[in-house]
Design a protein around this motif. Structure first.
Motif, PDB file in Angstrom:
ATOM      1  N   ARG A  57       0.866  -1.313  -0.108  1.00 51.60           N
ATOM      2  CA  ARG A  57      -0.194   0.100   0.224  1.00 51.60           C
ATOM      3  C   ARG A  57       0.868   1.137  -0.064  1.00 51.60           C
ATOM      4  O   ARG A  57       0.459   2.368  -0.343  1.00 51.60           O
ATOM      5  N   ALA A  61       7.384   3.886   4.863  1.00 48.87           N
ATOM      6  CA  ALA A  61       6.808   4.981   5.632  1.00 48.87           C
ATOM      7  C   ALA A  61       7.803   5.208   6.758  1.00 48.87           C
ATOM      8  O   ALA A  61       7.395   6.136   7.629  1.00 48.87           O
ATOM      9  N   ASP A  64      12.186   1.675  10.940  1.00 52.60           N
ATOM     10  CA  ASP A  64      11.126   0.613  11.619  1.00 52.60           C
ATOM     11  C   ASP A  64      11.084   1.246  13.230  1.00 52.60           C
ATOM     12  O   ASP A  64      12.296   1.129  13.751  1.00 52.60           O
ATOM     13  N   ILE A  65      10.218   1.583  13.549  1.00 57.28           N
ATOM     14  CA  ILE A  65      10.123   2.284  15.013  1.00 57.28           C
ATOM     15  C   ILE A  65      10.323   1.197  15.957  1.00 57.28           C
ATOM     16  O   ILE A  65      11.057   1.653  16.946  1.00 57.28           O
ATOM     17  N   THR A  66      10.089  -0.086  15.710  1.00 55.76           N
ATOM     18  CA  THR A  66      10.118  -0.914  16.765  1.00 55.76           C
ATOM     19  C   THR A  66      11.536  -1.356  16.879  1.00 55.76           C
ATOM     20  O   THR A  66      12.087  -2.068  18.099  1.00 55.76           O
ATOM     21  N   THR A  98       2.566   6.546   0.867  1.00 55.96           N
ATOM     22  CA  THR A  98       3.364   7.840   2.046  1.00 55.96           C
ATOM     23  C   THR A  98       5.070   7.406   1.781  1.00 55.96           C
ATOM     24  O   THR A  98       5.195   6.645   2.636  1.00 55.96           O
ATOM     25  N   PRO A 124       7.779  13.236   9.399  1.00 54.82           N
ATOM     26  CA  PRO A 124       6.863  13.360  10.443  1.00 54.82           C
ATOM     27  C   PRO A 124       7.715  12.947  11.975  1.00 54.82           C
ATOM     28  O   PRO A 124       7.045  12.782  12.893  1.00 54.82           O
ATOM     29  N   GLU A 125       8.963  12.826  11.832  1.00 58.07           N
ATOM     30  CA  GLU A 125       9.638  12.316  13.121  1.00 58.07           C
ATOM     31  C   GLU A 125       9.674  13.235  14.229  1.00 58.07           C
ATOM     32  O   GLU A 125       9.541  12.652  15.320  1.00 58.07           O
ATOM     33  N   PRO A 132      14.508  14.099  11.479  1.00 54.84           N
ATOM     34  CA  PRO A 132      14.982  12.918  10.392  1.00 54.84           C
ATOM     35  C   PRO A 132      16.623  12.977  10.481  1.00 54.84           C
ATOM     36  O   PRO A 132      17.369  13.772  10.675  1.00 54.84           O
ATOM     37  N   ARG A 256      23.482  14.115  13.450  1.00 55.10           N
ATOM     38  CA  ARG A 256      23.692  12.841  14.186  1.00 55.10           C
ATOM     39  C   ARG A 256      23.658  13.069  15.508  1.00 55.10           C
ATOM     40  O   ARG A 256      22.914  12.235  16.331  1.00 55.10           O
ATOM     41  N   PHE A 276       2.444   3.980  19.501  1.00 56.70           N
ATOM     42  CA  PHE A 276       1.962   2.572  19.417  1.00 56.70           C
ATOM     43  C   PHE A 276       0.734   2.301  20.366  1.00 56.70           C
ATOM     44  O   PHE A 276      -0.311   1.480  20.180  1.00 56.70           O
ATOM     45  N   ARG A 279      -2.485   3.006  18.435  1.00 57.65           N
ATOM     46  CA  ARG A 279      -2.736   1.933  17.788  1.00 57.65           C
ATOM     47  C   ARG A 279      -3.291   0.837  18.218  1.00 57.65           C
ATOM     48  O   ARG A 279      -4.299   0.080  17.896  1.00 57.65           O
ATOM     49  N   LYS A 283      -7.513  -1.860  19.577  1.00 58.89           N
ATOM     50  CA  LYS A 283      -7.819  -3.279  19.457  1.00 58.89           C
ATOM     51  C   LYS A 283      -8.522  -3.985  20.844  1.00 58.89           C
ATOM     52  O   LYS A 283      -8.167  -3.332  21.973  1.00 58.89           O
TER      53      LYS A 283
HETATM   54  C1  3H9 Z   1      12.119   7.673  10.991  1.00 57.18           C
HETATM   55  O1  3H9 Z   1      12.046   7.426   9.665  1.00 57.18           O
HETATM   56  C2  3H9 Z   1      13.649   8.005  11.466  1.00 57.18           C
HETATM   57  C3  3H9 Z   1      14.665   8.295  10.397  1.00 57.18           C
HETATM   58  O2  3H9 Z   1      14.575   9.485   9.964  1.00 57.18           O
HETATM   59  C4  3H9 Z   1      15.963   8.336  10.779  1.00 57.18           C
HETATM   60  C5  3H9 Z   1      16.501   6.674  10.955  1.00 57.18           C
HETATM   61  C6  3H9 Z   1      17.918   6.744  11.229  1.00 57.18           C
HETATM   62  N1  3H9 Z   1       7.774   1.510  12.067  1.00 57.18           N
HETATM   63  O3  3H9 Z   1      -0.604   3.648  11.427  1.00 57.18           O
HETATM   64  P1  3H9 Z   1      -1.401   2.401  10.709  1.00 57.18           P
HETATM   65  C7  3H9 Z   1       2.880  -0.084  11.876  1.00 57.18           C
HETATM   66  S1  3H9 Z   1      11.137   7.490  12.167  1.00 57.18           S
HETATM   67  C8  3H9 Z   1       7.118   0.205  12.493  1.00 57.18           C
HETATM   68  O4  3H9 Z   1      -2.584   1.658  11.526  1.00 57.18           O
HETATM   69  P2  3H9 Z   1      -2.223   3.615   8.332  1.00 57.18           P
HETATM   70  C9  3H9 Z   1       1.795   0.375  13.014  1.00 57.18           C
HETATM   71  O5  3H9 Z   1       2.348   0.191  14.213  1.00 57.18           O
HETATM   72  C10 3H9 Z   1       9.624   7.032  11.223  1.00 57.18           C
HETATM   73  N2  3H9 Z   1       5.696  -0.245  12.432  1.00 57.18           N
HETATM   74  O6  3H9 Z   1      -1.791   2.335   9.360  1.00 57.18           O
HETATM   75  C11 3H9 Z   1       0.641  -0.532  12.551  1.00 57.18           C
HETATM   76  O7  3H9 Z   1       0.935  -1.590  13.124  1.00 57.18           O
HETATM   77  P3  3H9 Z   1      -0.232  -2.826  13.986  1.00 57.18           P
HETATM   78  C12 3H9 Z   1       8.953   8.299  10.575  1.00 57.18           C
HETATM   79  C13 3H9 Z   1       5.178   1.052  11.889  1.00 57.18           C
HETATM   80  O8  3H9 Z   1      -2.800   3.140   7.144  1.00 57.18           O
HETATM   81  C14 3H9 Z   1       0.833  -0.688  11.083  1.00 57.18           C
HETATM   82  O9  3H9 Z   1       2.249  -0.456  10.770  1.00 57.18           O
HETATM   83  N3  3H9 Z   1       7.885   7.543  10.026  1.00 57.18           N
HETATM   84  C15 3H9 Z   1       5.640   2.143  11.446  1.00 57.18           C
HETATM   85  O10 3H9 Z   1      -3.469   4.144   9.141  1.00 57.18           O
HETATM   86  C16 3H9 Z   1      -0.332  -0.031  10.484  1.00 57.18           C
HETATM   87  O11 3H9 Z   1      -0.129   1.312  10.681  1.00 57.18           O
HETATM   88  C17 3H9 Z   1       6.709   8.040  10.600  1.00 57.18           C
HETATM   89  O12 3H9 Z   1       6.596   8.496  11.511  1.00 57.18           O
HETATM   90  C18 3H9 Z   1       7.061   2.276  11.502  1.00 57.18           C
HETATM   91  N4  3H9 Z   1       7.370   3.470  10.846  1.00 57.18           N
HETATM   92  O13 3H9 Z   1      -1.276   4.514   8.405  1.00 57.18           O
HETATM   93  C19 3H9 Z   1       5.288   7.137  10.103  1.00 57.18           C
HETATM   94  N5  3H9 Z   1       4.520   2.833  10.735  1.00 57.18           N
HETATM   95  O14 3H9 Z   1      -1.029  -3.199  12.562  1.00 57.18           O
HETATM   96  C20 3H9 Z   1       4.537   6.590  10.846  1.00 57.18           C
HETATM   97  C21 3H9 Z   1       3.645   2.159  10.872  1.00 57.18           C
HETATM   98  O15 3H9 Z   1       0.506  -3.813  14.587  1.00 57.18           O
HETATM   99  N6  3H9 Z   1       3.285   5.676  10.207  1.00 57.18           N
HETATM  100  N7  3H9 Z   1       3.828   0.807  11.743  1.00 57.18           N
HETATM  101  O16 3H9 Z   1      -0.991  -1.746  14.661  1.00 57.18           O
HETATM  102  C22 3H9 Z   1       2.300   6.241  10.037  1.00 57.18           C
HETATM  103  O17 3H9 Z   1       2.151   7.732  10.136  1.00 57.18           O
HETATM  104  C23 3H9 Z   1       1.191   5.667   9.720  1.00 57.18           C
HETATM  105  O18 3H9 Z   1       1.483   4.287   9.913  1.00 57.18           O
HETATM  106  C24 3H9 Z   1       0.977   5.549   7.983  1.00 57.18           C
HETATM  107  C25 3H9 Z   1      -0.240   4.403   7.769  1.00 57.18           C
HETATM  108  C26 3H9 Z   1       0.547   6.998   7.459  1.00 57.18           C
HETATM  109  C27 3H9 Z   1       2.305   5.054   7.224  1.00 57.18           C
END
Ligand code: 3H9
Length: 685
Positions: A57, A61, A64-66, A98, A124-125, A132, A256, A276, A279, A283
C-alpha cells in the motif's frame, strides 16, 4: 530468511522492490536488501539506471520504529543512502502511498523522484520526539529551500505529490496506475545525461549567509508558542540551520548528534510510546479482528444542545446523514443555527471548503418525532445528565428504532448497564462518551456494558476511526477512565487551597508540568455551577458562595479568576479572601505549600486512580489510560500520559509520595496494583 527486497530487470533498467508489509518500514533486512540491490545494479555494466519502488500500500513509511532503542543491526540508513547518492548511474524513487521519514530520506538520496498524484511526502519524525536522522534535515533544505523545509520538518506535516512537484521535491508526476512503467521510462531518459544531481552537493536553494539569521528569527517568533515544552522542534531548527550554514558533511554531524540526544531522551520515549498506544487502543482483547461490522448508514442524535450538535458534526463531516431530535422546534432551530455557524467558522479559518461545509449541512435533517428515527442504524443520546431522563429516552428509542440498531449514550458518569435495562436490547446498548467541544476533541470513550455485543463494540470502534476520533474502551464505573481520574485531582486541589495554597499557584504547577490549564482554570471553563443546587440563599461551601455571587466561571466573566472581554483570567483578591474565610470557618490551619507537594498530591492520586481502574479491569491496558489523557485532557504528549509518566517516576516513588501525605488524604484508597508494582520494581506499560 528470504529478503524482503528483490530486483527485476526491465532491459537496461534495474528495479529494486521492497515488500515489507504493512508499511515497508526500513528495518535491518530492508536496508540490507536495498544496499545489495543497488550494488548489484552498479556492478552490472548492462544496467543503465535503477528504480526504487515498493509493493503493497505504500512506499517506505519510515525507519522501523520497533528497532529504536535496541542495538543497531545491519547497514545503517545513512550509510545505505550515501552509497546510493554516490552512484554514477541515475537512481529514481517511484513513490506511491506515503513516503515518510526515512522513506522520504531514501527518496532524497535518489537523484530523481517520480510520484503518483495521490502520494504524500513528509518528515514526521518530530511527532515521535525525533528528527530526520538519515540526512533529511540536510538534504530537504537543499531541494526545497530552508523555509519550506522548516515547515515540513518542524511541524512534521506531509504534503501532497502535487505540491511536492511545484516546490521541486518531486521531478514529475506519474499515472496513478502506471507508476513503475513511467518511472522506468523516466530513468531511461535520464540515463542519457552525463551526470546526475547529488542532493548533498546542491547549494542552489540555500539562502545567502546575510539572510539566514532573519529566516530563523521570523520562524521562531511566529511559531515559538506551538513548540513550548517539546525538545524536538528546536533540535530540528538547529539542524536545518546547520544545513544552511555548514558544508554537508559538517551538517550531517550536527544532525547525528542531535538525533542521538533526542533518541535517548524521555520525550521521544514518551512520544514513541504514544504512537503504539494509539494503535493498540483500537484493539479489543476478546473481540476478534474480523468480527462482522454493522453497517452505519444513518445516525440519529437526541438533543440539539452544544454536545448533540458537536457530535452530529462529526458524522456529517464524514458524509454520514444525521437526523437530530429535540422536544421543541426552538431548540432545534437554535442547535442547527450554532452548527451552521461552526461550519462557517471552519470555512473562514481555512479548515474546510465552502462546498464541503454545505454538503455536510445538507446531510442534516431534524425532527420532533421519535418515529423519524426508525431507520437509523445508530442513535446517540446527548440529553440532560439524569438517569430518569436517560431511561425515558432509551425506552422510547427501543420502541421506535428498528431492531439491530445500536443505541448509544453520551453520558459522562452514569451507569450504562442501568440505562440498557430500559430497553429490550441491552446487547445493542453502548456508551459513546464524546468530549467537549465534540466536533474538535479527538477522544471518544466507548463504554462497554455487561451485555454489549462484540459486533456492536467493533462497529463503534471502526466508526470512531472513520469520524476521526481516537477511541478507547472503558468499563462501567463512575466517570469511566478520564473523569474518574480527574476527580481525585480536583478533590486534592480543593483541599490544598483550604490549607494555604492559591488556585493560581496550583494552576501554575500544572501548566509548568505541561497541561494546557490547571484544575481551577478548567473549573472556570466548564462552569462552577455544574451540579450546583441553584439556591442563592443556601451557602454551604466556597463553591456555593462563588455561584451565589454570580462568579460561575468564564461565562459570567468571573469564577476563581476575573476575566476580561477576551476571556483572559487574572487572580482575584476577592476569591483569595473568600478561600481564607472558608478555611477559618472550617478550622483548617494555614501553611506554606510547596510546588512539590502540589505535584505529589494532585498528580500521584491520579496515577493511583489509574492503577485502581486497571486493577478493576475498567481499562484494558495502561497505555489506553495514557491515550485518554492525551486526547481528552491535553496531558503533554512529551510526558506520554499519566501511566507512562508514572513508569518514569517509578511506582515506588509514587507510592512513597502518597504514603507521605496519607494523613492529609485519609479518604485515599491506595491501589494494590500500585503497591505490587512498587514492590517488584515493575512498570505499568
Ligand atoms: C524515522 O524514519 C527516522 C529516520 O529519520 C532516521 C533513521 C536513522 N515502524 O498507522 P497504521 C505499523 S522515524 C514500525 O495503523 P495507517 C503500525 O504500528 C519514522 N511500524 O496504518 C501498525 O501496526 P499494527 C517516521 C510501523 O494506514 C501498522 O504499521 N515515519 C511504522 O492508518 C499499520 O499502521 C513515521 O513516523 C513504522 N515506521 O497509516 C510514519 N509505521 O497493525 C509512521 C506504521 O500492529 N506511520 N507501523 O497496529 C504512520 O504515520 C502511519 O502508519 C501511516 C499508515 C500513515 C504510514
Amino acid at each position: 530468511m528470504t529478503s524482503p527486497v528483490r530486483t527485476e530487470r526491465h532491459d537496461d533498467v534495474l528495479v529494486v522492490i521492497s515488500d515489507n508489509p504493512p508499511v515497508n518500514a526500513l528495518g535491518a533486512a530492508v536496508r540490507q536488501g536495498l544496499k545489495e540491490g543497488v550494488e548489484a545494479g552498479l556492478a552490472d555494466d548492462s544496467v543503465k539506471a535503477i528504480v526504487i519502488r515498493c509493493d503493497g500500500r505504500t512506499f517506505h513509511a519510515g525507519a522501523d520504529i520497533t528497532e529504536f532503542g535496541k542495538p543497531p543491526q545491519g547497514p545503517s540508513l545513512p550509510e545505505t543512502l550515501d552509497a546510493m547518492e554516490a552512484s554514477a548511474k541515475p537512481i529514481v524513487a517511484a513513490i506511491h502511498g506515503t513516503a515518510l521519514g526515512g522513506g522520504l530520506e531514501v527518496a532524497l538520496a535518489c537523484h530523481y523522484r517520480v510520484a503518483v498524484p495521490s502520494a504524500k511526502l513528509g518528515l514526521p519524525e518530530v511527532n515521535l520526539g525525533l528528527l530526520p536522522g538519515a540526512g533529511g534535515t540536510q538534504r530537504l533544505p537543499r531541494v526545497v529551500g530552508v523555509e519550506k523545509a522548516l515547515d515540513m520538518i518542524v511541524f512534521g506535516r506531509p504534503i501532497g505529490a502535487g505540491e511536492a512537484e511545484k516546490i521541486g521535491l518531486v521531478d514529475t508526476l506519474a499515472g496513478e496506475d502506471s507508476l513503475e512503467a513511467d518511472a522506468i521510462a523516466f530513468a531511461r531518459e535520464k540515463a542519457k545525461a552525463d551526470s546526475h544531481p547529488a542532493t548533498s552537493r546542491r547549494t542552489d536553494r540555500l539562502p545567502d549567509a546575510a539572510h539566514i539569521g532573519q529566516i530563523f528569527d521570523d520562524f521562531k517568533a511566529k511559531n515559538g508558542r506551538k513548540m513550548r515544552g517539546f525538545d524536538a522542534p528546536a533540535a530540528c531548527m538547529r539542524c536545518v540551520r546547520a544545513a544552511a550554514e555548514l558544508p554537508y558533511v559538517e551538517g550531517v554531524k550536527v544532525e547525528r548528534e542531535e538525533f542521538m540526544k533526542l533518541m535517548q531522551g524521555d520525550q521521544s520515549k514518551a512520544q514513541r510510546h504514544l504512537f503504539f498506544a494509539e494503535r493498540q487502543a483500537a484493539k479489543i482483547d476478546d473481540v476478534p479482528k474480523d468480527t462482522p461490522l454493522i453497517p452505519i448508514r444513518k445516525v440519529g442524535i437526541i438533543g440539539a444542545g452544544t454536545m448533540g450538535g458537536g457530535i452530529a458534526m462529526n458524522f456529517l463531516s464524514a458524509g454520514i446523514p444525521v437526523t437530530m431530535l429535540e422536544m421543541k422546534q426552538e431548540a432545534l432551530d437554535r442547535g442547527t443555527g450554532v452548527m451552521g455557524k461552526n461550519y462557517e467558522g471552519n470555512v473562514k479559518r481555512g479548515r474546510m471548503s465552502e462546498e464541503k461545509a454545505k454538503a455536510a449541512m445538507d446531510l442534516l435533517s431534524t425532527t420532533l418525532d421519535y418515529a423519524d428515527l426508525a431507520d437509523c442504524d445508530l442513535v446517540i443520546e446527548a440529553v440532560f445528565e439524569s438517569m430518569d431522563v436517560k431511561k425515558d429516552v432509551f425506552g422510547k428509542l427501543d420502541a421506535h428504532v428498528k431492531d439491530g440498531a445500536i443505541l448509544a449514550s453520551n453520558t459522562s458518569y452514569l451507569n450504562v448497564d442501568e440505562i440498557a435495562q430500559a430497553t429490550k436490547r441491552p446487547g445493542y446498548v453502548v456508551g459513546m462518551h464524546f468530549f467537549s467541544p465534540a466536533n474538535v476533541m479527538k477522544l471518544l470513550e466507548v463504554v462497554r456494558g455487561a451485555e454489549t455485543r462484540p459486533d456492536v463494540l467493533a462497529t463503534v470502534m471502526a466508526l470512531s476511526k472513520k469520524i476521526g476520533k481516537v477511541a478507547v474502551v472503558a468499563g462501567v464505573c463512575h466517570g469511566f477512565i478520564g473523569n474518574r481520574m480527574l476527580s481525585p485531582r480536583q478533590r486534592e486541589a480543593n483541599k490544598l487551597i483550604m490549607e494555604g495554597a492559591t488556585p493560581w499557584q496550583i494552576d501554575k504547577v500544572h501548566q509548568e508540568f505541561g497541561m494546557p490549564m490547571g484544575p481551577f482554570q478548567m473549573s472556570d471553563l466548564a462552569g462552577l455551577d455544574i451540579g450546583w443546587h441553584r439556591d442563592t440563599n443556601r451557602i454551604e461551601s466556597l463553591r456555593d458562595e462563588l455561584c451565589a455571587m454570580d462568579r460561575r466561571g468564564q461565562k459570567t466573566g468571573a469564577g476563581f479568576y476575573d476575566y476580561d472581554e477576551n476571556r483572559r483570567g487574572t487572580p482575584s483578591d476577592t476569591v483569595e479572601a473568600l478561600i481564607r474565610k472558608w478555611a477559618e470557618k472550617e478550622g483548617t490551619p494555614q501553611r506554606e505549600i510547596s510546588d512539590e507537594e502540589i505535584r505529589e498530591r494532585t498528580l500521584y492520586p491520579m496515577v493511583n486512580e489509574g492503577a485502581l481502574i486497571l486493577e478493576e479491569g475498567m481499562a484494558q491496558r495502561a497505555s489506553d489510560i495514557d491515550v485518554v489523557w492525551i486526547y481528552g485532557y491535553g496531558w503533554p504528549r512529551y510526558r506520554g500520559g499519566p501511566m507512562f509518566w508514572a513508569d518514569l517516576e517509578g511506582a515506588d516513588t509514587i507510592l512513597a509520595g502518597l504514603e507521605k501525605h496519607q494523613d492529609k488524604m485519609p479518604d485515599l484508597k491506595i491501589s494494590q496494583l500500585l503497591k505490587d508494582k512498587a514492590a517488584k520494581g515493575e512498570t505499568f506499560n
